[in-house]
Design a protein around this motif. Structure first.
Motif, mmCIF file in Angstrom:
data_model
loop_
_atom_site.group_PDB
_atom_site.id
_atom_site.type_symbol
_atom_site.label_atom_id
_atom_site.label_comp_id
_atom_site.label_asym_id
_atom_site.label_seq_id
_atom_site.Cartn_x
_atom_site.Cartn_y
_atom_site.Cartn_z
ATOM 1 N N GLY A 65 -41.734 -76.784 -7.553
ATOM 2 C CA GLY A 65 -42.546 -77.612 -6.663
ATOM 3 C C GLY A 65 -41.718 -78.650 -5.935
ATOM 4 N N HIS A 66 -41.245 -79.650 -6.667
ATOM 5 C CA HIS A 66 -40.521 -80.757 -6.020
ATOM 6 C C HIS A 66 -39.275 -81.139 -6.806
ATOM 7 N N ALA A 67 -38.789 -80.157 -7.578
ATOM 8 C CA ALA A 67 -37.483 -80.274 -8.236
ATOM 9 C C ALA A 67 -37.387 -81.298 -9.367
ATOM 10 N N ALA A 68 -38.490 -81.604 -10.026
ATOM 11 C CA ALA A 68 -38.368 -82.384 -11.271
ATOM 12 C C ALA A 68 -37.565 -81.533 -12.252
ATOM 13 N N VAL A 69 -36.734 -82.198 -13.068
ATOM 14 C CA VAL A 69 -35.902 -81.468 -14.029
ATOM 15 C C VAL A 69 -36.450 -81.740 -15.428
ATOM 16 N N TRP A 70 -36.958 -80.697 -16.041
ATOM 17 C CA TRP A 70 -37.595 -80.821 -17.352
ATOM 18 C C TRP A 70 -36.645 -80.420 -18.465
ATOM 19 N N ASP A 71 -36.672 -81.187 -19.520
ATOM 20 C CA ASP A 71 -35.842 -80.917 -20.690
ATOM 21 C C ASP A 71 -36.680 -80.153 -21.725
ATOM 22 N N LEU A 72 -36.277 -78.940 -22.025
ATOM 23 C CA LEU A 72 -37.061 -78.102 -22.939
ATOM 24 C C LEU A 72 -37.082 -78.649 -24.362
ATOM 25 N N GLU A 73 -36.097 -79.481 -24.706
ATOM 26 C CA GLU A 73 -36.065 -80.019 -26.074
ATOM 27 C C GLU A 73 -36.989 -81.215 -26.232
ATOM 28 N N THR A 74 -37.029 -82.063 -25.218
ATOM 29 C CA THR A 74 -37.798 -83.308 -25.366
ATOM 30 C C THR A 74 -39.134 -83.287 -24.621
ATOM 31 N N GLY A 75 -39.280 -82.391 -23.643
ATOM 32 C CA GLY A 75 -40.492 -82.377 -22.826
ATOM 33 C C GLY A 75 -40.522 -83.498 -21.796
ATOM 34 N N GLU A 76 -39.355 -84.118 -21.588
ATOM 35 C CA GLU A 76 -39.312 -85.212 -20.601
ATOM 36 C C GLU A 76 -38.675 -84.748 -19.305
ATOM 37 N N ALA A 77 -39.037 -85.454 -18.230
ATOM 38 C CA ALA A 77 -38.544 -85.057 -16.912
ATOM 39 C C ALA A 77 -37.674 -86.123 -16.285
ATOM 40 N N GLU A 78 -36.720 -85.648 -15.492
ATOM 41 C CA GLU A 78 -35.986 -86.560 -14.608
ATOM 42 C C GLU A 78 -36.581 -86.340 -13.227
ATOM 43 N N PHE A 79 -37.049 -87.436 -12.628
ATOM 44 C CA PHE A 79 -37.715 -87.320 -11.319
ATOM 45 C C PHE A 79 -37.703 -88.696 -10.690
ATOM 46 N N ASP A 80 -38.033 -88.781 -9.404
ATOM 47 C CA ASP A 80 -37.984 -90.098 -8.772
ATOM 48 C C ASP A 80 -39.219 -90.950 -9.057
ATOM 49 N N GLU A 81 -40.155 -90.408 -9.820
ATOM 50 C CA GLU A 81 -41.227 -91.252 -10.357
ATOM 51 C C GLU A 81 -41.426 -90.818 -11.807
ATOM 52 N N GLU A 82 -42.073 -91.670 -12.578
ATOM 53 C CA GLU A 82 -42.241 -91.326 -13.983
ATOM 54 C C GLU A 82 -43.300 -90.244 -14.143
ATOM 55 N N LEU A 83 -42.972 -89.187 -14.871
ATOM 56 C CA LEU A 83 -43.942 -88.120 -15.106
ATOM 57 C C LEU A 83 -44.331 -88.111 -16.571
ATOM 58 N N LYS A 84 -45.588 -87.788 -16.802
ATOM 59 C CA LYS A 84 -46.074 -87.696 -18.176
ATOM 60 C C LYS A 84 -45.305 -86.579 -18.884
ATOM 61 N N PRO A 85 -44.747 -86.860 -20.056
ATOM 62 C CA PRO A 85 -44.006 -85.804 -20.772
ATOM 63 C C PRO A 85 -44.901 -84.606 -21.080
ATOM 64 N N LEU A 86 -44.284 -83.459 -21.191
ATOM 65 C CA LEU A 86 -45.009 -82.252 -21.566
ATOM 66 C C LEU A 86 -44.818 -82.015 -23.057
ATOM 67 N N GLU A 87 -45.808 -81.402 -23.636
ATOM 68 C CA GLU A 87 -45.733 -81.088 -25.067
ATOM 69 C C GLU A 87 -44.713 -79.973 -25.312
ATOM 70 N N THR A 88 -43.915 -80.130 -26.362
ATOM 71 C CA THR A 88 -43.015 -79.038 -26.752
ATOM 72 C C THR A 88 -43.500 -78.494 -28.094
ATOM 73 N N TYR A 89 -43.134 -77.261 -28.371
ATOM 74 C CA TYR A 89 -43.611 -76.594 -29.570
ATOM 75 C C TYR A 89 -42.449 -75.951 -30.307
ATOM 76 N N LYS A 90 -42.600 -75.920 -31.620
ATOM 77 C CA LYS A 90 -41.597 -75.245 -32.428
ATOM 78 C C LYS A 90 -41.806 -73.735 -32.289
ATOM 79 N N THR A 91 -40.712 -72.991 -32.225
ATOM 80 C CA THR A 91 -40.846 -71.531 -32.160
ATOM 81 C C THR A 91 -40.180 -70.896 -33.368
ATOM 82 N N ILE A 92 -40.722 -69.762 -33.756
ATOM 83 C CA ILE A 92 -40.147 -68.996 -34.856
ATOM 84 C C ILE A 92 -40.177 -67.527 -34.452
ATOM 85 N N VAL A 93 -39.084 -66.818 -34.687
ATOM 86 C CA VAL A 93 -39.086 -65.382 -34.421
ATOM 87 C C VAL A 93 -39.340 -64.667 -35.740
ATOM 88 N N LYS A 94 -40.372 -63.849 -35.722
ATOM 89 C CA LYS A 94 -40.769 -63.133 -36.936
ATOM 90 C C LYS A 94 -41.179 -61.722 -36.539
#
Ligand code: FES
Length: 104
Positions: A65-94
């Motif tokens: 969309g507008h090039a916010a950079v999201w961190d898959l580990e923390t769910g936080e974004a780098e952007f020119d305005e503050e964005l609400k963090p996204l939820e991250t989830y633990k994954t397991i391969v089974k």
């Protein structure tokens, strides 16, 4: 309480790829970074673009969309305005499937 939900066959997600899944009504992005699976809410909290349409760069996703950079580990974004963090989830391969840990 948490539970594991089966989301995707590992074969669907080769290294360096990512995809959005509807997991019980939540859109969750799964990304394969060098064989490690990351899960995060898939809709950018800026204007809700689907992050699977963006670009995966290491453990970061650049929103199409507008090039916010999201961190898959923390769910936080780098952007020119503050964005609400996204939820991250633990994954397991089974049994060849990626599972995501959801809490009720
Ligand atoms: S919708 Fe993702 S940066 Fe605007």
């Amino acid at each position: 309480m948490t539970r594991l939900v089966k989301v995707a066959d590992v074969k669907e997600l080769p290294q360096g790829s990512m995809k959005t899944y509807d997991v019980e009504g939540r859109y969750i992005l799964l990304a394969n970074v060098e064989g490690v699976f990351y899960a995060m809410d898939a809709l950018c909290s800026h204007e809700e673009w689907d992050l699977s349409e963006g670009v995966l760069e290491g453990k970061k996703v650049v929103c199409a969309g507008h090039a916010a950079v999201w961190d898959l580990e923390t769910g936080e974004a780098e952007f020119d305005e503050e964005l609400k963090p996204l939820e991250t989830y633990k994954t397991i391969v089974k049994d060849g499937f990626v599972h995501v840990e959801l809490s009720d």
